[in-house]
Design a protein around this motif. Sequence first.
Motif, mmCIF file in Angstrom:
data_model
loop_
_atom_site.group_PDB
_atom_site.id
_atom_site.type_symbol
_atom_site.label_atom_id
_atom_site.label_comp_id
_atom_site.label_asym_id
_atom_site.label_seq_id
_atom_site.Cartn_x
_atom_site.Cartn_y
_atom_site.Cartn_z
ATOM 1 N N GLU A 98 0.820 -1.217 0.000
ATOM 2 C CA GLU A 98 0.000 0.000 0.000
ATOM 3 C C GLU A 98 0.851 1.264 0.000
ATOM 4 O OE1 GLU A 98 -0.690 -2.349 2.968
ATOM 5 O OE2 GLU A 98 -1.303 -3.400 1.156
ATOM 6 N N ALA A 99 2.060 1.193 0.568
ATOM 7 C CA ALA A 99 2.909 2.377 0.631
ATOM 8 C C ALA A 99 3.228 2.887 -0.763
ATOM 9 C CB ALA A 99 4.197 2.052 1.386
ATOM 10 N N PHE A 100 3.528 1.975 -1.665
ATOM 11 C CA PHE A 100 3.826 2.368 -3.037
ATOM 12 C C PHE A 100 2.559 2.591 -3.841
ATOM 13 C CE2 PHE A 100 7.693 0.074 -1.759
ATOM 14 C CZ PHE A 100 8.626 1.055 -2.042
ATOM 15 N N GLY A 101 1.490 1.917 -3.440
ATOM 16 C CA GLY A 101 0.217 2.115 -4.130
ATOM 17 C C GLY A 101 -0.260 3.547 -4.026
ATOM 18 N N ASP A 102 -0.038 4.161 -2.877
ATOM 19 C CA ASP A 102 -0.438 5.562 -2.709
ATOM 20 C C ASP A 102 0.299 6.463 -3.697
ATOM 21 O OD1 ASP A 102 -2.136 4.844 -0.689
ATOM 22 O OD2 ASP A 102 -0.785 5.432 0.938
ATOM 23 N N ALA A 103 1.573 6.148 -3.943
ATOM 24 C CA ALA A 103 2.354 6.948 -4.888
ATOM 25 C C ALA A 103 1.802 6.808 -6.301
ATOM 26 C CB ALA A 103 3.819 6.534 -4.841
ATOM 27 N N VAL A 104 1.467 5.578 -6.694
ATOM 28 C CA VAL A 104 0.917 5.352 -8.031
ATOM 29 C C VAL A 104 -0.408 6.089 -8.179
ATOM 30 C CG1 VAL A 104 -0.018 3.610 -9.605
ATOM 31 C CG2 VAL A 104 2.088 3.150 -8.339
ATOM 32 N N ARG A 105 -1.260 5.985 -7.165
ATOM 33 C CA ARG A 105 -2.555 6.666 -7.247
ATOM 34 C C ARG A 105 -2.386 8.181 -7.336
ATOM 35 N NH1 ARG A 105 -4.581 1.887 -4.928
ATOM 36 N NH2 ARG A 105 -3.459 2.095 -2.953
ATOM 37 N N SER A 106 -1.433 8.694 -6.580
ATOM 38 C CA SER A 106 -1.180 10.131 -6.634
ATOM 39 C C SER A 106 -0.701 10.548 -8.018
ATOM 40 C CB SER A 106 -0.134 10.513 -5.578
ATOM 41 O OG SER A 106 0.162 11.880 -5.634
ATOM 42 N N GLY A 482 -10.117 8.271 -12.869
ATOM 43 C CA GLY A 482 -10.680 7.990 -11.549
ATOM 44 C C GLY A 482 -10.717 6.511 -11.250
ATOM 45 N N ALA A 483 -11.090 5.720 -12.270
ATOM 46 C CA ALA A 483 -11.139 4.265 -12.089
ATOM 47 C C ALA A 483 -9.734 3.695 -11.912
ATOM 48 C CB ALA A 483 -11.838 3.609 -13.274
ATOM 49 N N LEU A 484 -8.776 4.212 -12.681
ATOM 50 C CA LEU A 484 -7.401 3.717 -12.555
ATOM 51 C C LEU A 484 -6.838 4.031 -11.172
ATOM 52 C CD1 LEU A 484 -5.826 4.620 -16.033
ATOM 53 C CD2 LEU A 484 -6.980 2.511 -15.325
ATOM 54 N N ALA A 485 -7.200 5.173 -10.629
ATOM 55 C CA ALA A 485 -6.696 5.545 -9.302
ATOM 56 C C ALA A 485 -7.227 4.627 -8.219
ATOM 57 C CB ALA A 485 -7.068 6.992 -8.995
ATOM 58 N N GLN A 486 -8.348 3.933 -8.503
ATOM 59 C CA GLN A 486 -8.924 3.006 -7.530
ATOM 60 C C GLN A 486 -8.586 1.546 -7.841
ATOM 61 O OE1 GLN A 486 -10.452 4.134 -4.788
ATOM 62 N NE2 GLN A 486 -9.930 6.185 -5.586
ATOM 63 N N ALA A 487 -7.689 1.322 -8.788
ATOM 64 C CA ALA A 487 -7.359 -0.051 -9.194
ATOM 65 C C ALA A 487 -6.712 -0.817 -8.051
ATOM 66 C CB ALA A 487 -6.419 -0.010 -10.401
ATOM 67 N N ASP A 488 -6.855 -2.138 -8.120
ATOM 68 C CA ASP A 488 -6.232 -3.027 -7.129
ATOM 69 C C ASP A 488 -4.763 -3.220 -7.512
ATOM 70 O OD1 ASP A 488 -5.456 -4.929 -5.316
ATOM 71 O OD2 ASP A 488 -6.834 -6.499 -6.032
ATOM 72 N N LEU A 489 -3.902 -2.410 -6.924
ATOM 73 C CA LEU A 489 -2.485 -2.450 -7.284
ATOM 74 C C LEU A 489 -1.772 -3.648 -6.682
ATOM 75 C CD1 LEU A 489 -1.722 1.354 -6.954
ATOM 76 C CD2 LEU A 489 -2.358 0.052 -8.999
ATOM 77 N N GLY A 490 -2.435 -4.364 -5.788
ATOM 78 C CA GLY A 490 -1.864 -5.605 -5.260
ATOM 79 C C GLY A 490 -1.713 -6.670 -6.323
ATOM 80 N N LEU A 491 -2.379 -6.463 -7.472
ATOM 81 C CA LEU A 491 -2.265 -7.415 -8.579
ATOM 82 C C LEU A 491 -0.961 -7.255 -9.348
ATOM 83 C CD1 LEU A 491 -5.929 -7.087 -9.925
ATOM 84 C CD2 LEU A 491 -4.975 -8.972 -8.568
ATOM 85 N N LEU A 492 -0.208 -6.191 -9.058
ATOM 86 C CA LEU A 492 1.060 -5.948 -9.749
ATOM 87 C C LEU A 492 2.173 -6.621 -8.959
ATOM 88 C CD1 LEU A 492 0.521 -2.160 -10.588
ATOM 89 C CD2 LEU A 492 0.011 -4.161 -12.018
ATOM 90 N N ARG A 493 2.475 -7.850 -9.332
ATOM 91 C CA ARG A 493 3.432 -8.651 -8.559
ATOM 92 C C ARG A 493 4.722 -8.960 -9.306
ATOM 93 N NH1 ARG A 493 -1.526 -11.609 -8.007
ATOM 94 N NH2 ARG A 493 -2.592 -11.145 -6.042
ATOM 95 N N ASP A 494 4.740 -8.734 -10.605
ATOM 96 C CA ASP A 494 5.941 -9.051 -11.385
ATOM 97 C C ASP A 494 7.083 -8.128 -10.982
ATOM 98 O OD1 ASP A 494 7.094 -10.406 -13.958
ATOM 99 O OD2 ASP A 494 7.545 -8.256 -14.160
ATOM 100 N N PRO A 495 8.333 -8.648 -10.934
ATOM 101 C CA PRO A 495 9.469 -7.789 -10.562
ATOM 102 C C PRO A 495 9.615 -6.545 -11.436
ATOM 103 C CG PRO A 495 10.118 -10.093 -10.494
ATOM 104 C CD PRO A 495 8.737 -10.068 -11.069
ATOM 105 N N GLY A 496 9.307 -6.670 -12.728
ATOM 106 C CA GLY A 496 9.387 -5.503 -13.605
ATOM 107 C C GLY A 496 8.375 -4.447 -13.213
ATOM 108 N N GLU A 497 7.172 -4.891 -12.844
ATOM 109 C CA GLU A 497 6.152 -3.953 -12.386
ATOM 110 C C GLU A 497 6.556 -3.314 -11.067
ATOM 111 O OE1 GLU A 497 2.269 -6.299 -14.266
ATOM 112 O OE2 GLU A 497 2.960 -6.759 -12.225
ATOM 113 N N ARG A 498 7.085 -4.127 -10.168
ATOM 114 C CA ARG A 498 7.468 -3.592 -8.849
ATOM 115 C C ARG A 498 8.593 -2.555 -8.991
ATOM 116 N NH1 ARG A 498 3.542 -3.923 -5.884
ATOM 117 N NH2 ARG A 498 4.915 -3.409 -4.135
ATOM 118 N N GLU A 499 9.504 -2.790 -9.930
ATOM 119 C CA GLU A 499 10.599 -1.838 -10.126
ATOM 120 C C GLU A 499 10.066 -0.515 -10.667
ATOM 121 O OE1 GLU A 499 14.147 -0.090 -9.887
ATOM 122 O OE2 GLU A 499 13.601 -2.048 -9.071
ATOM 123 N N LEU A 500 9.112 -0.577 -11.576
ATOM 124 C CA LEU A 500 8.514 0.650 -12.084
ATOM 125 C C LEU A 500 7.758 1.391 -10.988
ATOM 126 C CD1 LEU A 500 7.249 -0.532 -15.600
ATOM 127 C CD2 LEU A 500 9.008 1.183 -15.149
#
Length: 601
Positions: A98-106, A482-500
Amino acid sequence: MTDICELHRDRIAAAFGRLVASGRLPAVPPSERIVVEPTRDPAHGDLATGVAMTLGKAFGMPPSAIAAALADELAADPGVVSAAVAGPGFVNVALAPEAFGDAVRSAVSSGAAYGRRPPDGTPPMVVEFVSANPTGPMHVGHGRGAVVGDALASLLAFAGRTVSREYYVNDAGAQVDVLARSVFVRYLEALGEKTDALGEGLYPGEYLVPVGQALADGHGRAHAGRPEAEWLPPFRDAAVRAMMELIREDLRLLGVRHDSFFSERSLTAGPDGDLVAETIRDLRDRDLVHVGTLPPPKGKPQDDWEDREQTLFRATLFGDEVDRPLLKADGSYTYFAADIAYHRSKWLRGGRHLIDVLGADHGGYVRRMAAAVGAATRGEATFEAKLVQMVSLVRDGQPVRMSKRSGSFVTLREVVEEVGADAFRFTMLFRRSDAQMEFDLAQVVLQAKENPVYYVQYGHARCRSALRQAAEAMPSADLSPGALAQADLGLLRDPGERELIRLVADWPRQVVLAARAGEPHRIAFFLHETASRLHAHWTRGNADPALRFIVPGNVSVTRARLALAAAVAAVLAAGLGILGVGAPDRMERTGGEGTKTGIQS
């Protein structure tokens, strides 16, 4: 948005407070002692702090013991997955997603404004840059200083500072008299008179031909045959106006803007009277001016040095090597006296941090100007110089010859018209300003990953392309911001996604660091790294459909990945905006040739 390292610095400070309250540690460290940075290797966690090693002596405890206590306390934080001691006293922290999810949503919500800080209330800054002598068109070296100064001002403003951009017009002194005489020759030529006077130390460039023609059209033969004392002032004024308009056109072509243009002549002949005399009088009233002699410059033969009494500014009281002359032998002001008055005027107009972007050959000027600013502003303003090294112009590695239009150099306009403002700006900023560089006209327009500006802009276009394609492939899905800002970012589990995601979260911190250092090239470097990670992940998706941004039939995963694409696009757009470079939504392929001009190679 507060950057993630700042947020966790506050959490670490709170953890120290709890440890002190429980008696495990003797004191809470000052907040500036707590430094939090991203880990170099994600396998070691997300953030790291070495604060325990800076506190060992003050606390009278082994750093490892301090680190162990801090790690235990942080591990209990619900936003922390794990905290572990590493090495002699580092604490590595793995954060909850969630810590990084807030950054993506912002980033998704803020777009190109992501990372921008509100005004911080610090004293105003004046960034002076370009300030090329108005004696002809700008050359490539001027262009580098223009881009560095413009990007620096944008960076500081993005980081919350109040910034004014200024150009100091050197419209006084011998060089503008030479300009006026050069224009007079062109004026006589326009009247049909033959002259070869341009070989006598005047400016030979063809850019003065239309200036002379305009004067001939407007005044006829009124000035022909008159003594120089009569025609020099009006020709000087006309020439400076024409050259400044030429320079302004060059700056507009490059996308550079200034808030003010300050005339050197106004220091002695402006509405406020003689500001140089006023400045010297103020320094003298505070016993900062004296009459004395100076030793000869280092390395200068003694018999070439005129030992005479001079009116000197007590620069040594403010950290300079020697005191500095304010008056010449004939009683006129030195250039340095005028510079002191000019910088004092910046202070009187509200500037409190004065930054000059200067050519590398002005290195010896920095110390004396810092001393002068400290004295003239009574310590209320500070001075900083950013030195910009020369540029060598080449094409495919071969030196480019001089331009016919300027008479001695390739003009900035010729280069920008060939390669474009975006390529020119990004290339100039993709290296430290104090490092020499070669600018290759052929390389900067290549549409390939070896060309940094293309690589970064293509990264932004790819992100926007994913968003467009998803809207076409899933017309019934809500893929709005608005919908993207509410996306379930926990689904981003690939190392490439996590690095981005880590890079997106680190962007606000990078803005602060670059602004604090006054180094816009850091922004260019970070954008290139972000684009590189994006392209690498995209390439993996080309080979493995399961990693693509659009997953047919799975709206939730697609929405999460598009949120990441929008966040990366926001970072790239924000950074390119700081650099004054466009962030295109599409990249059209061309032959990579650019627009040809009269530059010869």
